[in-house]
Design a protein around this motif. Structure first.
Motif, PDB file in Angstrom:
ATOM      1  N   GLU A  77      -6.051   2.344  11.776  1.00 41.78           N
ATOM      2  CA  GLU A  77      -6.110   3.797  11.626  1.00 41.78           C
ATOM      3  C   GLU A  77      -6.451   4.445  12.956  1.00 41.78           C
ATOM      4  O   GLU A  77      -7.023   3.823  13.856  1.00 41.78           O
ATOM      5  CB  GLU A  77      -7.145   4.189  10.571  1.00 41.78           C
ATOM      6  N   SER A  95      -7.073  -0.125   1.217  1.00 42.31           N
ATOM      7  CA  SER A  95      -6.821  -1.280   2.077  1.00 42.31           C
ATOM      8  C   SER A  95      -7.708  -2.458   1.688  1.00 42.31           C
ATOM      9  O   SER A  95      -7.232  -3.611   1.588  1.00 42.31           O
ATOM     10  CB  SER A  95      -7.061  -0.903   3.537  1.00 42.31           C
ATOM     11  N   LYS A  96      -8.975  -2.190   1.464  1.00 45.70           N
ATOM     12  CA  LYS A  96      -9.901  -3.256   1.084  1.00 45.70           C
ATOM     13  C   LYS A  96      -9.516  -3.855  -0.263  1.00 45.70           C
ATOM     14  O   LYS A  96      -9.584  -5.086  -0.465  1.00 45.70           O
ATOM     15  CB  LYS A  96     -11.325  -2.700   1.037  1.00 45.70           C
ATOM     16  N   ARG A 100      -9.148   3.437   3.537  1.00 43.57           N
ATOM     17  CA  ARG A 100      -9.927   2.206   3.724  1.00 43.57           C
ATOM     18  C   ARG A 100     -10.225   1.544   2.380  1.00 43.57           C
ATOM     19  O   ARG A 100     -10.192   0.317   2.244  1.00 43.57           O
ATOM     20  CB  ARG A 100     -11.244   2.520   4.445  1.00 43.57           C
ATOM     21  N   SER A 104      -0.723   4.799  -2.125  1.00 42.66           N
ATOM     22  CA  SER A 104      -1.512   3.688  -2.655  1.00 42.66           C
ATOM     23  C   SER A 104      -0.696   2.867  -3.648  1.00 42.66           C
ATOM     24  O   SER A 104      -0.818   1.626  -3.694  1.00 42.66           O
ATOM     25  CB  SER A 104      -2.792   4.211  -3.318  1.00 42.66           C
ATOM     26  N   HIS A 147      -5.189  -3.421   8.084  1.00 44.60           N
ATOM     27  CA  HIS A 147      -5.243  -1.962   8.164  1.00 44.60           C
ATOM     28  C   HIS A 147      -5.593  -1.492   9.568  1.00 44.60           C
ATOM     29  O   HIS A 147      -6.510  -2.022  10.218  1.00 44.60           O
ATOM     30  CB  HIS A 147      -6.290  -1.441   7.181  1.00 44.60           C
ATOM     31  N   THR A 187      -5.202  -5.510   2.949  1.00 48.71           N
ATOM     32  CA  THR A 187      -4.150  -5.235   3.935  1.00 48.71           C
ATOM     33  C   THR A 187      -4.676  -5.392   5.360  1.00 48.71           C
ATOM     34  O   THR A 187      -5.883  -5.331   5.599  1.00 48.71           O
ATOM     35  CB  THR A 187      -3.570  -3.815   3.777  1.00 48.71           C
ATOM     36  N   VAL A 236       1.658   0.615  -1.673  1.00 49.55           N
ATOM     37  CA  VAL A 236       0.923  -0.516  -1.098  1.00 49.55           C
ATOM     38  C   VAL A 236       0.556  -1.528  -2.191  1.00 49.55           C
ATOM     39  O   VAL A 236       0.657  -2.748  -1.986  1.00 49.55           O
ATOM     40  CB  VAL A 236      -0.328  -0.020  -0.355  1.00 49.55           C
ATOM     41  N   LEU A 257      -0.413   4.717   4.656  1.00 49.11           N
ATOM     42  CA  LEU A 257      -1.426   4.730   3.607  1.00 49.11           C
ATOM     43  C   LEU A 257      -2.386   5.892   3.832  1.00 49.11           C
ATOM     44  O   LEU A 257      -3.205   5.871   4.757  1.00 49.11           O
ATOM     45  CB  LEU A 257      -2.204   3.402   3.601  1.00 49.11           C
ATOM     46  N   ARG A 296       0.727  -4.740   6.214  1.00 51.22           N
ATOM     47  CA  ARG A 296       0.200  -3.918   7.307  1.00 51.22           C
ATOM     48  C   ARG A 296       0.208  -2.461   6.856  1.00 51.22           C
ATOM     49  O   ARG A 296       1.229  -1.963   6.401  1.00 51.22           O
ATOM     50  CB  ARG A 296       1.059  -4.075   8.560  1.00 51.22           C
ATOM     51  N   THR A 297      -0.921  -1.777   7.008  1.00 45.21           N
ATOM     52  CA  THR A 297      -1.013  -0.371   6.604  1.00 45.21           C
ATOM     53  C   THR A 297      -1.549   0.471   7.751  1.00 45.21           C
ATOM     54  O   THR A 297      -2.313  -0.001   8.598  1.00 45.21           O
ATOM     55  CB  THR A 297      -1.927  -0.208   5.373  1.00 45.21           C
TER      56      THR A 297
END
Length: 641
Positions: A317, A308-309, A305, A268, A315, A313, A271, A261, A283-284
């Motif tokens: 990084e 993900s939010k 982020r 995106s 997440h 996810t 995902v 991601l 899972r990212t």
């Protein structure tokens, strides 16, 4: 998912098991879970397996009930369940739950055309004992690589070229005829290979050996036919449906799965549709760089982020300052061939990070090539505007643009770099203009750079343009990319860098049905009023926010050009010193020195050109000089001490 390899003895001698083992040992990273081989006299096929589907029962080689057909397959067949049900209805009995087993019975039922029924990424080798016939092949788009070597005694194949170098009598020698091609594009286009005597099997190609005779043919091409019977709303609906289907199909796995991601449109979108398909959080994984302005341009973590939010996810990084000097020899060993695309470094680092949790990852690779996501696709648009200016103004702008500074790692200087390229190519024919955007070094400069009479010959993109077929400029460019940069650069580095850490990477945008849909789309639907990827962004407007859909695009690479001017400057100067260049005997030292000086003074952005030369030298030390990657890394680090 695994690495496959094999030998067919053209002289009729029996294949030795030890030779297959040598090939498998060198590619153990591709398949640490299992290995196997089958030898039938003058033919032997083998594999290294990374277990993804039917973990217990999917051992390869696979055979049919009477042992007349044997198979090794690298990759995944996403429609295997439908094919399996169809074959069982015809009376075929399966011994495993493996997706690969469908190839055996489908070949038995339909012959060589069975590949047209497959939706997946793969290379395979199938031994037909009844006909004493070996058939090898590669998927439509070229997600999985396959190398072939042939001499008077044998034909050998492998997923990685280094496996062929492990065979007795094979030495790592540079093929001087592909060096110019490599410098033009920053990668070696198929069927070429940097190693003398080895070649790549092109995408969508089958090769058969029977009765000592070798036949090779292309089984699929992207049709150049454009559909004009759908309006934009219908295209949007088709893209949504096709992308959702592709992502859902590629989530089939018996092991943990995740997604890269970056926060860009393509990753995106993947995902978003994974989240719609899965009942559990996705899972990212994302990566960013520590440092100043140049590093900040490649840091997309805030966008990742945000996405993900949005989709809840799991997440993770990493923010890195990579040990480039220590990594390059190791990664170029894994790549098999030198490469000027710094995305191979980023892909390795994020793959290594994700492999801590998952065995399978989904990527957004391919969205730009399908739907028109690169600024270079706007070349014709800007050229027409430029040519509408009065002649005197064109001359004045051209004179000024030629003197602009250029540096892709600064926001302003990168804009000036792009402007220089567009203005310099405005008067060219469309094919030549697009070639100028893609090439790392032009033919005139390469002729000055290279020693001897090697020359440039035909540009490696020439055949792709000849085969493109499309009349409209944008779809013609997209077709060329699908034949060249996509399989031989982006997909090659994605496969090699993910498999270096035993991670399977899937690319749902390159589902062949979605690709065929995109190829039939009018260019005005893909890019509208200067908006890149218009139809894809419209299709995603119900799942992604506007600030993700319309943010400025960044490549998935590293700020290498800035590093070469700063902390890696001593490395660059030592690797490309006049003494080293002269000793290697390929290039004119003074021309190399001129390229370095122009890059450091911002007269040109020489990132790709210098990286192509630098990586070729590092690759040569590993492969041609026969040194370990660790030994070369220690030497390179000493340059910075």
């Amino acid at each position: 998912m695994c690495g496959i390899h094999g030998i067919y003895r053209l002289d009729g001698a029996p294949v030795e098991s030890a030779h297959l083992s040598l090939m498998g040992n060198i590619t153990q990273h591709r398949g640490p879970d299992d290995e196997g081989q089958h030898i039938d006299g003058d033919c032997g096929i083998a594999m290294r397996r990374l277990s993804i589907i039917d973990l217990a029962g999917g051992h390869q080689p696979l055979s049919n009930r009477d042992g007349s057909l044997w198979l090794v397959c690298n990759g995944e067949i996403y429609n295997y369940r439908e094919l399996r049900a169809e074959l069982q209805a015809k009376g075929y009995q399966f011994k495993t739950g493996s997706d690969s087993e469908v190839l055996l019975h489908l070949y038995d039922a339909e012959g060589d055309d069975f590949v047209l029924r497959l939706n997946g990424m793969f290379d395979f080798a199938l031994w037909d004992a009844r006909r004493r016939r070996l058939l090898i092949g590669r998927d439509r788009v070229g997600v999985k690589p396959l190398y072939v070597m042939q001499d008077g005694q044998r034909l050998a194949f492998a997923t990685e070229a280094k496996a062929l170098l492990a065979l007795p009598g094979v030495t790592a020698a540079l093929d001087p005829t592909v060096v110019a091609s490599y410098l033009q594009l920053g990668y070696v286009a198929a069927p070429g290979c940097i190693f003398k005597g080895i070649r790549k099997l092109p995408p969508a190609t089958l090769l058969a050996v029977e009765n000592g005779k070798i036949r090779e043919w292309r089984y699929w091409r992207i049709a150049p036919t454009i559909r004009h019977d759908w309006n934009e709303a219908q295209w949007i609906d088709q893209v949504r449906t096709s992308l959702q289907r592709a992502v859902s199909m590629q989530m089939v796995s018996d092991v943990p799965i995740g997604a890269f991601l970056s926060g860009g449109v393509d990753s995106s979108a993947v995902v978003a549709y994974m989240a719609r398909t899965s009942s559990a959080p996705i899972r990212t994984y994302a990566i960013g760089f520590e440092g100043g302005e140049a590093e900040a341009l490649y840091n997309e973590l805030p966008y990742a982020r945000q996405v993900s939010k949005l989709f809840g996810t799991q997440h993770r990084e990493i923010l890195v300052k990579p040990d480039v000097v220590g990594l390059l020899p190791q990664l170029l060993w894994h790549m098999d061939e030198p490469l000027a695309d710094t995305a191979f470094i980023t892909t390795y680092l994020v793959s290594q990070f994700a492999r801590q949790d998952v065995k399978v990852i989904l990527s957004g690779v391919g969205g730009d090539e399908l739907f028109g996501g690169y600024r270079r696709y706007m070349g014709g648009h800007y050229a027409r505007r430029f040519q509408a200016l009065p002649g005197w103004l064109q001359s004045a702008v051209g004179f000024a643009a030629d003197r602009l500074p250029a540096d892709r790692h600064s926001g302003l200087l990168n804009t000036l770099r792009l402007a220089k390229g567009f203005v310099a190519s405005a008067g060219m024919a469309p094919d030549a203009r697009y070639t100028s955007y893609l090439q790392v070094l032009g033919q005139d400069l390469i002729a000055k750079l290279m020693l001897g009479e090697q020359g440039c010959g035909q540009h490696p993109l020439a055949q792709a343009f000849a085969d493109a077929g499309h009349e409209d400029e944008l779809n013609r460019m997209l077709a060329v990319d699908a034949e060249t940069q996509l399989p031989d650069d982006l997909l090659m580095l994605t496969d090699k860098m993910s498999m270096a850490v035993s991670l399977e990477c899937r690319v749902p945008f390159l589902d062949h049905e979605l690709l065929e849909l995109a190829a039939s789309m009018p260019s005005a639907i893909k890019i509208r009023d200067g908006r890149l990827k218009h139809v894809l962004k419209q299709a995603l407007s119900d799942v992604l926010p506007d600030d993700i859909l319309n943010r400025k695009k960044r490549g998935f690479g590293t700020p290498m050009g800035a590093w070469l001017k700063r902390e890696l400057a001593p490395l660059l100067r030592r690797l490309l010193s006049s003494e080293v260049v002269k000793a290697r005997g390929l290039f004119v030292p003074a021309v190399v020195s001129g390229l370095i000086a122009d890059h450091e003074a911002n007269r040109m952005d020489g990132t790709d050109a210098l990286l192509s030369l630098m990586n070729l030298e590092i690759w040569s030390r590993v492969y041609l000089d026969g040194r370990s990657s660790d030994d070369v890394a220690l030497e390179l680090k000493s340059y910075l001490a």
